[in-house]
Scaffold this active site. Structure first.
Site, PDB file in Angstrom:
ATOM      1  N   TYR A  17      46.867  50.046  44.691  1.00  0.00           N
ATOM      2  CA  TYR A  17      47.506  49.082  45.606  1.00  0.00           C
ATOM      3  C   TYR A  17      46.494  48.509  46.587  1.00  0.00           C
ATOM      4  O   TYR A  17      46.684  47.409  47.101  1.00  0.00           O
ATOM      5  CB  TYR A  17      48.717  49.714  46.298  1.00  0.00           C
ATOM      6  CG  TYR A  17      49.769  50.064  45.275  1.00  0.00           C
ATOM      7  CD1 TYR A  17      50.365  49.047  44.525  1.00  0.00           C
ATOM      8  CD2 TYR A  17      50.107  51.364  44.990  1.00  0.00           C
ATOM      9  CE1 TYR A  17      51.280  49.346  43.531  1.00  0.00           C
ATOM     10  CE2 TYR A  17      51.022  51.674  43.996  1.00  0.00           C
ATOM     11  CZ  TYR A  17      51.598  50.661  43.266  1.00  0.00           C
ATOM     12  OH  TYR A  17      52.482  50.945  42.265  1.00  0.00           O
ATOM     13  N   HIS A  43      46.884  49.121  29.833  1.00  0.00           N
ATOM     14  CA  HIS A  43      47.652  48.885  31.071  1.00  0.00           C
ATOM     15  C   HIS A  43      46.719  48.485  32.212  1.00  0.00           C
ATOM     16  O   HIS A  43      46.940  47.497  32.896  1.00  0.00           O
ATOM     17  CB  HIS A  43      48.432  50.162  31.428  1.00  0.00           C
ATOM     18  CG  HIS A  43      48.951  50.210  32.829  1.00  0.00           C
ATOM     19  ND1 HIS A  43      49.952  49.377  33.281  1.00  0.00           N
ATOM     20  CD2 HIS A  43      48.595  50.993  33.894  1.00  0.00           C
ATOM     21  CE1 HIS A  43      50.195  49.642  34.566  1.00  0.00           C
ATOM     22  NE2 HIS A  43      49.384  50.611  34.961  1.00  0.00           N
ATOM     23  N   PHE A  44      45.633  49.236  32.385  1.00  0.00           N
ATOM     24  CA  PHE A  44      44.838  48.892  33.578  1.00  0.00           C
ATOM     25  C   PHE A  44      43.929  47.695  33.344  1.00  0.00           C
ATOM     26  O   PHE A  44      43.471  47.087  34.302  1.00  0.00           O
ATOM     27  CB  PHE A  44      44.145  50.108  34.208  1.00  0.00           C
ATOM     28  CG  PHE A  44      43.044  50.784  33.457  1.00  0.00           C
ATOM     29  CD1 PHE A  44      41.827  50.179  33.265  1.00  0.00           C
ATOM     30  CD2 PHE A  44      43.209  52.089  33.006  1.00  0.00           C
ATOM     31  CE1 PHE A  44      40.806  50.835  32.607  1.00  0.00           C
ATOM     32  CE2 PHE A  44      42.191  52.760  32.359  1.00  0.00           C
ATOM     33  CZ  PHE A  44      40.984  52.123  32.153  1.00  0.00           C
ATOM     34  N   HIS A  45      43.722  47.324  32.072  1.00  0.00           N
ATOM     35  CA  HIS A  45      43.002  46.053  31.885  1.00  0.00           C
ATOM     36  C   HIS A  45      43.917  44.862  32.181  1.00  0.00           C
ATOM     37  O   HIS A  45      43.433  43.804  32.575  1.00  0.00           O
ATOM     38  CB  HIS A  45      42.391  45.973  30.487  1.00  0.00           C
ATOM     39  CG  HIS A  45      41.063  46.683  30.423  1.00  0.00           C
ATOM     40  ND1 HIS A  45      40.949  48.025  30.151  1.00  0.00           N
ATOM     41  CD2 HIS A  45      39.792  46.254  30.675  1.00  0.00           C
ATOM     42  CE1 HIS A  45      39.672  48.381  30.211  1.00  0.00           C
ATOM     43  NE2 HIS A  45      38.950  47.323  30.535  1.00  0.00           N
ATOM     44  N   ARG A  61      42.064  57.557  24.558  1.00  0.00           N
ATOM     45  CA  ARG A  61      41.155  56.834  25.442  1.00  0.00           C
ATOM     46  C   ARG A  61      39.915  57.694  25.670  1.00  0.00           C
ATOM     47  O   ARG A  61      39.861  58.824  25.228  1.00  0.00           O
ATOM     48  CB  ARG A  61      41.854  56.483  26.766  1.00  0.00           C
ATOM     49  CG  ARG A  61      42.209  57.672  27.611  1.00  0.00           C
ATOM     50  CD  ARG A  61      42.940  57.307  28.893  1.00  0.00           C
ATOM     51  NE  ARG A  61      42.055  56.747  29.907  1.00  0.00           N
ATOM     52  CZ  ARG A  61      42.327  56.733  31.226  1.00  0.00           C
ATOM     53  NH1 ARG A  61      43.458  57.268  31.674  1.00  0.00           N
ATOM     54  NH2 ARG A  61      41.503  56.207  32.084  1.00  0.00           N
ATOM     55  N   ARG A  62      38.933  57.132  26.354  1.00  0.00           N
ATOM     56  CA  ARG A  62      37.704  57.846  26.727  1.00  0.00           C
ATOM     57  C   ARG A  62      37.008  58.490  25.522  1.00  0.00           C
ATOM     58  O   ARG A  62      36.589  59.643  25.584  1.00  0.00           O
ATOM     59  CB  ARG A  62      38.000  58.968  27.736  1.00  0.00           C
ATOM     60  CG  ARG A  62      38.642  58.536  29.036  1.00  0.00           C
ATOM     61  CD  ARG A  62      38.652  59.720  29.988  1.00  0.00           C
ATOM     62  NE  ARG A  62      39.206  59.407  31.280  1.00  0.00           N
ATOM     63  CZ  ARG A  62      40.406  59.797  31.693  1.00  0.00           C
ATOM     64  NH1 ARG A  62      41.189  60.512  30.906  1.00  0.00           N
ATOM     65  NH2 ARG A  62      40.813  59.487  32.909  1.00  0.00           N
ATOM     66  N   HIS A 107      46.211  56.741  43.073  1.00  0.00           N
ATOM     67  CA  HIS A 107      47.275  55.745  42.915  1.00  0.00           C
ATOM     68  C   HIS A 107      47.297  54.721  44.049  1.00  0.00           C
ATOM     69  O   HIS A 107      47.331  53.524  43.769  1.00  0.00           O
ATOM     70  CB  HIS A 107      48.653  56.357  42.659  1.00  0.00           C
ATOM     71  CG  HIS A 107      49.561  55.278  42.145  1.00  0.00           C
ATOM     72  ND1 HIS A 107      49.467  54.775  40.871  1.00  0.00           N
ATOM     73  CD2 HIS A 107      50.487  54.526  42.765  1.00  0.00           C
ATOM     74  CE1 HIS A 107      50.304  53.776  40.717  1.00  0.00           C
ATOM     75  NE2 HIS A 107      50.943  53.597  41.852  1.00  0.00           N
TER      76      HIS A 107
END
Ligand code: HAS
Length: 561
Positions: A236, A383-385, A448-449, A232
């Site tokens: 950041y 979300h992470f894209h 996913r995956r 996590h």
């Protein structure tokens, strides 16, 4: 817009130290090469998952998925960030890197590059099809983990170089508050040093002995917990350099001032303190961790949203104040005063805009009950894209348009500026298709995956197929965006040389006079590190001790490909 309009006043255009420039460019070249290779893998995987092509038998879906994740999420970002931070500390803390910083920077670069090449060879040789999270019990060739060690140790050395430059600056500027860029670079690298302890422990003491066969089994709970202790704050580590561009460079580019130097520093301090003890929000659906500890880390996750909300406030305030100073009227008149035709602003701004829904998605993920719906679905991939592949990537692209020509003493020409705007638009269109489809199909349960699968023609799986096709279309558009970005990087490397007036500026904003002096206590690093230690001990000691005292049976290695 003319090239001159994009340059700065001569005072800001002191030539960049040529020796430091080589170090910066070396990092950026590896970063953008990784982006290109990772982009090819991304295109292929999008088309496979959409059921549009089949890969040749030598190439597996999960193999290219690993290449995509490792090269884009880990290598592109880390090399770009270190190049950017070194450029900024050279510029703002002394005008050139001191000897030890330069040597550590090069040593870090060499180690990270060896690690990258070794890791990529392992993936291409189909020896490390373990995805970018390399979860046990999937087992890669030991040399894949050794490659990770090279990358991490190299990045540590680069971090030490930044700390050395900061110490040197403080010694030679006694009693002064450090430049904002230097402060933020140190914060980012401090966070990185603290975060990577988790991944270093699991790789050195669990994965390497297990993958060599020196021990029979691996404790999966512990390896995952150590991974997410790192995973996590990793996000950041990606986000903070983007925020550095927003806080420091964007005000200068739009002709305004930094809203508040103290508030910017405070946001970074909060990231250092709060972003580590929250890893359980990636493990909410996993057994073996008592609900109370998950709950505590969810609360801390909501606390780490605060520095982003502060940043949103500061950016809106910067835009509005700048617009009004330029004569804007009405509630939103200031929007018209922003330099929409300048890619140095446009690309990061689009990143900011996308971060509003992207961040909201993060808050949904962190909510325990909603996580049960989205966990391990394509929603998370969506979300992470939006976060790393749009907010962060577009900001980094925006930085590249001035950083590359600046360190080489070249111009950002109007042609490359226009191509940059086009590249940003292509990226946004591609991502709108791909990420929306990921979010939507994720909500309908698409995992996913996974490669293309019809799950025995189950009706639920059939309902996901149209989204997969949209994802493939978006992925293809994004691949065009990757190629255009690579072309733009080459154009920037070969841009015409500039003189004092035309060379691309390194935009460093000044703090608004109204914001008041910056308190010195913000630079008490010992206090912030002490607080992290306290919070980490609080959030992790009991659940981690439980994993040690009542260990899960452990798993033998699995090679499923
Ligand atoms: Fe996340 C999963 C929660 C932020 C990346 N995240 C991931 C994964 C990645 C990732 C890579 O709680 C997948 C990992 C994997 O492979 O399994 N995330 C959050 C939360 C935030 C958050 C609460 N994530 C990020 C950022 C990332 C990132 C940033 C990369 C850079 N995330 C989660 C959770 C999961 C997760 C769960 C696990 C899901 C699961 O079950 O597996 C927060 O930090 C977000 C706060 C952000 C905001 C937005 C502020 C908005 C700003 C823009 C202002 C705009 C302006 C423009 C000024 C509150 C600052 C002006 C506009 C005008 C119109 C003028």
């Amino acid at each position: 817009m003319t090239a001159t309009a994009m340059a700065a006043s001569p005072a800001d255009n002191r030539p960049f130290d040529a020796r430091d420039g080589k170090l910066v460019i070396a990092h950026l070249l590896v970063a953008f090469t990784a982006l290109l290779i990772g982009g090819v893998a991304g295109l292929l995987q999008g088309l496979v998952r959409g059921g549009m092509i089949k890969l040749p038998s030598e190439l597996g879906y999960y193999q290219i998925l690993t290449a995509h994740g490792v090269l884009m999420a880990l290598i592109f970002t880390t090399f770009f960030i270190i190049g950017f931070l070194y450029a900024g500390v050279s510029k703002t803390m002394g005008g050139r890197l001191i000897g030890i910083t330069s040597r550590l920077g090069w040593a870090g670069f060499v180690l990270m590059t060896i690690g990258t090449i070794l890791g990529t060879i392992m993936i291409l040789a189909n020896e490390a099809t373990v995805l970018y999270t390399f979860y046990a019990p999937l087992k890669a060739n030991p040399f894949f983990y050794i490659a990770l060690v090279f990358v991490v140790v190299g990045s540590w050395l680069s971090g030490y170089g930044i700390f050395a430059q900061y110490r040197y600056w403080r010694r030679t500027n006694k009693g002064q508050i450090s430049p904002l860029f230097g402060f933020m670079a140190v914060s980012t690298m401090l966070l990185w040093q603290i975060a990577t302890i988790g991944v270093a422990i699991t790789v050195l003491f669990q994965f390497i002995p297990w993958s060599f066969g020196w021990v029979e089994k691996i404790n999966i709970m512990i390896s995952r917990t150590l991974f997410w202790y790192f995973g996590h704050p990793l996000v950041y580590f990606w986000l903070m350099p983007a925020y550095m561009c927003w806080y420091i460079c964007i005000p200068r580019i739009i002709g305004g001032k930094i809203f508040s130097d103290s508030m910017a520093r405070m946001a970074f301090v909060l990231f250092i303190v709060l972003s580590v003890p929250v890893g359980f929000h990636h493990q909410l659906m996993e057994p073996g961790i008592a609900p109370i500890w998950k709950y505590i880390q969810v609360v801390l996750t909501f606390a780490v949203v605060v520095p982003s909300l502060m940043t949103a406030f500061a950016m809106f305030a910067t835009f509005e104040q700048t617009g009004r100073a330029k004569g804007a009227r009405g509630l939103f008149g200031w929007l018209k005063k922003l330099p929409w035709g300048d890619v140095r602003f446009f690309a990061p701004f689009m990143g900011m805009l996308i971060f509003i829904p992207a961040g909201a998605g993060g808050i949904i993920n962190a909510s325990n009950q909603m996580n049960a719906i989205v966990h391990n679905t394509l929603w998370v991939t969506g979300h992470f894209h939006l976060t790393v592949a749009t907010t962060v990537a577009l900001t980094f692209f925006g930085v590249a348009y001035w950083l590359i020509p600046h360190v080489l003493g070249r111009q950002l020409t109007p042609k490359v500026n226009r191509l940059g705007i086009l590249q940003t638009v292509i990226w946004i269109i591609g991502m709108a298709f791909m990420s929306s489809a990921m979010h939507a199909s994720g909500l309908m349960g698409a995992p996913r995956r996974t490669a293309y699968a019809t799950y025995g023609d189950h009706p639920d799986a059939a309902s996901w197929i149209p989204s997969y096709v949209v994802m493939a279309i978006g992925g293809t558009v994004l691949f065009i965006g990757v190629c255009l970005m690579f072309y733009n990087v080459i154009a920037l490397l070969r841009a015409p040389k500039g003189d004092e007036k035309t060379v691309a500026e390194f935009p460093i904003g000044e703090a608004s006079e109204e914001s008041g002096p910056t308190p010195r206590w913000l630079e008490r690093w010992g206090v912030w590190v002490g607080l992290v230690v306290v919070l980490v001990l609080f959030a992790y000691t009991v659940p981690f001790a439980d994993m040690l005292i009542n260990p899960s049976p452990g798993s033998k290695p699995w090679v499923t490909w």
